[in-house]
Enzyme design. Sequence first.
Site, PDB file in Angstrom:
ATOM      1  N   GLY A   1      62.670  63.202 -22.664  1.00  0.00           N
ATOM      2  CA  GLY A   1      62.469  63.434 -21.232  1.00  0.00           C
ATOM      3  C   GLY A   1      63.090  62.355 -20.365  1.00  0.00           C
TER       4      GLY A   1
ATOM      5  N   ASP B   1      75.155  69.347 -22.500  1.00  0.00           N
ATOM      6  CA  ASP B   1      74.305  68.603 -23.428  1.00  0.00           C
ATOM      7  C   ASP B   1      74.521  69.059 -24.866  1.00  0.00           C
ATOM      8  OD1 ASP B   1      73.409  67.789 -21.006  1.00  0.00           O
ATOM      9  OD2 ASP B   1      71.347  68.508 -21.249  1.00  0.00           O
TER      10      ASP B   1
HETATM   11  P1  ADP Z   1      65.615  65.341 -22.511  1.00  0.00           P
HETATM   12  O1  ADP Z   1      66.421  66.435 -23.124  1.00  0.00           O
HETATM   13  O2  ADP Z   1      66.278  64.719 -21.348  1.00  0.00           O
HETATM   14  O3  ADP Z   1      65.167  64.314 -23.501  1.00  0.00           O
HETATM   15  P2  ADP Z   1      63.788  67.507 -22.042  1.00  0.00           P
HETATM   16  O4  ADP Z   1      62.580  67.627 -21.181  1.00  0.00           O
HETATM   17  O5  ADP Z   1      64.888  68.465 -21.849  1.00  0.00           O
HETATM   18  O6  ADP Z   1      64.299  65.993 -21.904  1.00  0.00           O
HETATM   19  O7  ADP Z   1      63.355  67.622 -23.571  1.00  0.00           O
HETATM   20  C1  ADP Z   1      62.302  66.830 -24.090  1.00  0.00           C
HETATM   21  C2  ADP Z   1      61.423  67.667 -24.998  1.00  0.00           C
HETATM   22  O8  ADP Z   1      62.124  67.985 -26.229  1.00  0.00           O
HETATM   23  C3  ADP Z   1      60.186  66.925 -25.466  1.00  0.00           C
HETATM   24  O9  ADP Z   1      59.155  67.018 -24.506  1.00  0.00           O
HETATM   25  C4  ADP Z   1      59.852  67.668 -26.757  1.00  0.00           C
HETATM   26  O10 ADP Z   1      59.212  68.891 -26.466  1.00  0.00           O
HETATM   27  C5  ADP Z   1      61.227  68.000 -27.321  1.00  0.00           C
HETATM   28  N1  ADP Z   1      61.647  66.948 -28.276  1.00  0.00           N
HETATM   29  C6  ADP Z   1      62.695  66.118 -28.142  1.00  0.00           C
HETATM   30  N2  ADP Z   1      62.783  65.274 -29.191  1.00  0.00           N
HETATM   31  C7  ADP Z   1      61.768  65.567 -30.020  1.00  0.00           C
HETATM   32  C8  ADP Z   1      61.303  65.052 -31.276  1.00  0.00           C
HETATM   33  N3  ADP Z   1      61.911  64.049 -31.897  1.00  0.00           N
HETATM   34  N4  ADP Z   1      60.200  65.612 -31.824  1.00  0.00           N
HETATM   35  C9  ADP Z   1      59.584  66.623 -31.198  1.00  0.00           C
HETATM   36  N5  ADP Z   1      59.956  67.140 -30.036  1.00  0.00           N
HETATM   37  C10 ADP Z   1      61.032  66.634 -29.429  1.00  0.00           C
HETATM   38 MG    MG Z   2      66.972  68.249 -22.150  1.00  0.00          MG
END
Ligand code: ADP
Ligand code: MG
Length: 370
Positions: free
Chosen positions: A107, A157
Amino acid sequence: MSTIDYFAPGRVNLIGEHIDYNGGLVMPIALNMGIKARYKKNDNNTISFASSTHKDLVEFAVEDIPTKYESTSNWCNYPIGVLSTLHKQGLPINGFDLHFDSNLPEGSGLSSSAAIEVVTAYILMHQAGREINPPDLAVLCQKVENNFIGVKCGIMDQFAVANGKKDHAILLNCNTLDCEQIPFDLDTYSLLVINSKKPRSLIKSAYNERKAESEAALKILIDAGKLRDGQYLVDAEIEDLGVIADAIVRKRTRHVVSENIRVKHATRALKMGDLYTFGRLMNASHQSLKDDYEVSGIELDTLVETAQNIDGCIGARMTGAGFGGCAIALVKNTGISNFSKTLADRYHAVTKLHCEIYECKAEDGVRLLD
Ligand code: ADP
Ligand code: MG
């Protein structure tokens, strides 16, 4: 049963911000931070997902693969979305357990969502013995994020996560998906990614607003005969923007058009090994995002403007959609510790937040680990 490890990186965009939905050029790199996924085949016909950064996990039978987003599945919707989409396309699926382990902040605008999608898609294709085409993988995962998760992101992305190349920046045309790998040689400089740790609360509404303003500008320019049907906002000429009566919409458009030009200049600078020009273009990009597109904010402005004034920094800008998330800076290797301390202290004094600073490199995209 033995395990197999895979990895997908996060990404950061060097220049070309708020350009992907305007049909233009962006320049992301895949990072040396990301998500490792450990795959283990099982013979009890079930599928499970777990993550070291989340408590909740999901398990279901191969016959019961979910077909839509379930709020109770939380983060598991990302891998489930990919699984469900590939299953619908007829990909053979057998029982497995998948465990994610990440050093990528979630996030924060470094595309952890694209990383978890793309690594899942890569694994399922690899395990089914299918040939993997990285651009196709990116398009599939973008569709999952758009349609299954419900986030209307552009292609950048997933494309960067799938197509990254060590020591290269990806020059991507978001309209045609033509891409060129540009050598990203930083010589005696380093790329620092600075996480503002500011929650991106405003971002959803502002993103939709900017998209709407871009669409309005495009229509005005087409109606005025300055653009043809089928052209994009980035195709407009700066001197034609006077036909846009609304001053706000006009400056939004000036950002889009000038930013796309900056990406072209930045490409030339990288090809010539001219990092100073590249840095100046990063500074100009930030100014435009702050004044014309208005997606910055006190936190990102403090980080960037402080960074730009520290010895050894030759360029800095916000990156990603804005209102929080991350900034990037190009900093002389010998000055990194002074830069980091000065920046963190100043940022804390102004915002009361503690930023995190990562030394980043351009790395390969999604892959099987040895
Ligand atoms: P960003 O892509 O900028 O990091 P997003 O809100 O698009 O932010 O995505 C973040 C979401 O992706 C997290 O809240 C989670 O649901 C999921 N996520 C990302 N990395 C992981 C991980 N290592 N394990 C579990 N869920 C993950
Ligand atoms: Mg994202």
